[in-house]
Every structure is written in C-alpha cells, then in structure tokens.
Design a protein around this motif. Structure first.
Motif, PDB file in Angstrom:
ATOM      1  N   PHE A  92       0.912  -1.275   0.066  1.00 38.25           N
ATOM      2  CA  PHE A  92       0.109   0.001   0.033  1.00 38.25           C
ATOM      3  C   PHE A  92       0.871   1.372  -0.037  1.00 38.25           C
ATOM      4  N   LEU A  93       0.611   2.014  -0.974  1.00 36.75           N
ATOM      5  CA  LEU A  93       1.379   3.314  -1.119  1.00 36.75           C
ATOM      6  C   LEU A  93       1.225   4.226  -0.067  1.00 36.75           C
ATOM      7  N   PRO A  94       2.181   4.863   0.645  1.00 39.21           N
ATOM      8  CA  PRO A  94       1.912   5.666   1.583  1.00 39.21           C
ATOM      9  C   PRO A  94       1.247   7.004   1.029  1.00 39.21           C
ATOM     10  N   ILE A  95       0.235   7.409   1.624  1.00 41.44           N
ATOM     11  CA  ILE A  95      -0.386   8.742   1.079  1.00 41.44           C
ATOM     12  C   ILE A  95       0.192   9.996   0.922  1.00 41.44           C
ATOM     13  N   GLN A  96       1.437  10.013   1.573  1.00 38.49           N
ATOM     14  CA  GLN A  96       2.215  11.240   1.345  1.00 38.49           C
ATOM     15  C   GLN A  96       2.792  11.311  -0.063  1.00 38.49           C
ATOM     16  N   PHE A  97       2.901  10.178  -0.778  1.00 40.80           N
ATOM     17  CA  PHE A  97       3.319  10.295  -2.033  1.00 40.80           C
ATOM     18  C   PHE A  97       2.596  11.221  -2.893  1.00 40.80           C
TER      19      PHE A  97
END
Length: 326
Positions: A56-61
């Motif tokens: 799951f890609l961290p939302i900060q990206f």
C-alpha cells in the motif's frame, strides 16, 4: 486490460479480490511511482495472491509525486486543503467519468434516488479554494437532485436557517452536508427540531475550532439539530470513492471499496477485527491512479466490512511506512 466498468458490478468478496489483484498488476506495470515503491519493498509480483500481500502506497506520495497509471490527458486535478506554506496532495484524474460513476452509484446505494432530496451544502472552507473533489461531487449531486431549493451556502447562515426550517416543515426530504466546524457554528446560532433532514458532516475543524471526539461532537449536533443520528462521509482527495456512516461513526463502503487495518509499528502486518490500527484503503475506482493507499488515519475494522475512524497518527507520521525517498 481491465474494463473499468467491471469495478461497478462487484457483488462478492471473491469477485472483489479477483479484480483487486488484476488492478494491482495493472498498476504495477503502468504506474512508475508505484512500481518503484513495490520494488523498493522487494515485492515479487508473481507471488501476490491475496489483498494482504499487496503493498500500500503511503498517502504522502501524493504530495511529492504524480501518481498516474496511464499517459492519458489529465482531465481534473484535485488538491487537498492545507494551511499557508503547507505542501498539499494532488490527485491527477485522467477519467473524471469514473469519479462521477463512483459517487453517484454509492449515493444511490446508501440513500436512494437523489431526486428525492433537496441538497443543501455548508462547505465554506472547501468553496473558498479551488480543486476540491468534495465540491465537485456535491455540485453534481445538487444538479442531479433537480430541486430548485438545492444549493451552496457560504457564510449566509440566516438564509440557510430559513430555508432549512421551511423545507423540513414542508415535508421535503433534505440532506444538509456540512464541514464540521460550520455545522457547529449553525447550531450555535439556531436550535432546530428537524424531522425530514439528514445531517451529514464531512471533514474536520480545518483549524477553526479545537478538535473534538466524535461522541461529544455528535451529541452536540444531535441536540442542536434535533435529530437522532449524525451521518458522516469518509473521503479524501487521493480517492475516487466515499464511505458513509448512517450514525454512531460506523462507516460502510460501496462494493468496490474496502479497508484493511495495519499494525501501527509494522506496515506489512495486519491486525484482527476490532483492534486499532492504521487504515489502508482499497479504492478500485482509482484504477488510473493508485488503488492501494496507506492513509494517516487510525481506525478499527469490523467483520461485515464496516469500519470506524478514531483519529490520525501523531504528527501525521506513518510509523513503519516511512519509505519516502525512492
């Protein structure tokens, strides 16, 4: 190739998982940022056979990278709210029709025919900036309601009070969707006794008031509006789907959206139902962006796929998921 329309025909967990795994492989192959992240996590794509194995890609990206899974023209750019000088998230949308289909289908699933309602919107902090996905959705719902009384209210509380009382007394079904602090402002000006109105809060205090726990907030709003329950909408700039709560802070997802709860110390470990963890969202409508996002929210998941949001990570820091430089 995946037909995006398949996403909106999901009717079982098995079908959801099958399509989610297809979307994962599609995004790994077509989304450069997500591919680099998965590779950094030493992901063997061929071995991914379950939702729990998907990175799951961290939302900060979304604050630092362009998260897209195709080379199509960008039709809309949604941005998050933020204080001056703060880096905001941006969501590049290459097929805005998928967003429309997602929120229209979800609204219909949870609330029925939009034409049965007058939609009143009290969203000042969103209206005062451009690029809000919430404003895009509510503006469309107002049009779809086909009701001359539907509309936005900025700071004209007196006009809203008059309209809300008039519509509710006439027996018209009403949805008042409002940012939390503005709903509190409204009930401080006027105490209501509404019989035909759904109050839906979205967002938070936006720096306008001190944060409150949900129980306290909903008690004040229930008393102020004279209603049994306060509904809530859970959505964010980085998603193209929303979950809804009909009360008690328990959210339900449309069929193409699910959440998992991860261990707060180890982002790749998942926890049991009813325990507090970080919220990971699967949003299959996000096929052209990234459908697998590790949010900064804390919550609990329950066996029927419902969930509760309890707050945010301290300093918006996702422990165990700080792989920010790739």
């Amino acid at each position: 190739m995946i037909n995006p329309q398949d996403i909106f025909t999901i009717s079982s967990q098995k079908q959801f998982e099958k399509i989610a795994l297809k979307v994962f492989r599609f995004q790994y192959e077509n989304n450069l940022v997500y591919k680099e992240f998965c590779d950094f996590m030493n992901t063997d794509v061929q071995k991914i056979k379950s939702l729990q194995q998907i990175p799951f890609l961290p939302i900060q990206f979304f604050k630092s990278h362009d998260i897209v899974s195709n080379t199509d023209v960008i039709q809309e750019t949604f941005t998050s709210s933020g204080t001056t000088g703060m880096i905001t998230s941006k969501h590049l949308v290459t097929d805005i029709s998928l967003y429309g289909q997602s929120y229209r289908n979800a609204f219909s699933e949870f609330y029925g025919n939009i034409e049965d309602y007058a939609v009143l919107a009290l969203l000042p902090s969103y209206l005062e900036r451009s690029g809000s996905s919430l404003i895009y959705m509510v503006e469309d719902l107002i049009k779809l309601s086909n009701n001359e009384d539907s509309g936005f209210y900025l700071h004209n509380y007196d006009k809203l009070i008059t309209k809300l009382v008039e519509l509710d007394n006439s027996g018209q079904n009403v949805i008042l969707i409002g940012v939390t602090y503005a709903l509190l402002d409204l009930v401080e000006k006027q105490k209501f006794h509404l019989k035909n109105t759904i109050i839906m809060e979205t967002g938070g205090m936006k720096g306008k008031r001190k944060e409150m726990i949900r129980e306290e907030l909903h008690e004040i709003l229930c008393n102020g509006f004279g209603v049994q329950n306060i509904h809530s909408e859970y959505g964010m700039t980085e998603l193209l789907s929303q979950a809804y709560s009909p009360g008690n802070g328990i959210f339900e997802c449309p069929a193409w959206m699910q959440i998992l709860t991860r261990d707060t110390e180890d982002a790749m470990t998942y926890i049991d139902y009813g325990k507090t963890g970080g919220i990971n969202v699967i949003d299959l409508a996000n096929i052209n962006s990234c459908s697998f996002i590790a949010t900064q929210d804390l919550g609990k998941k329950y066996p029927n796929n419902s969930f509760e949001v309890l707050g945010r990570f301290d300093n918006s820091d996702i422990r165990g998921c700080n792989l920010m430089v790739i």
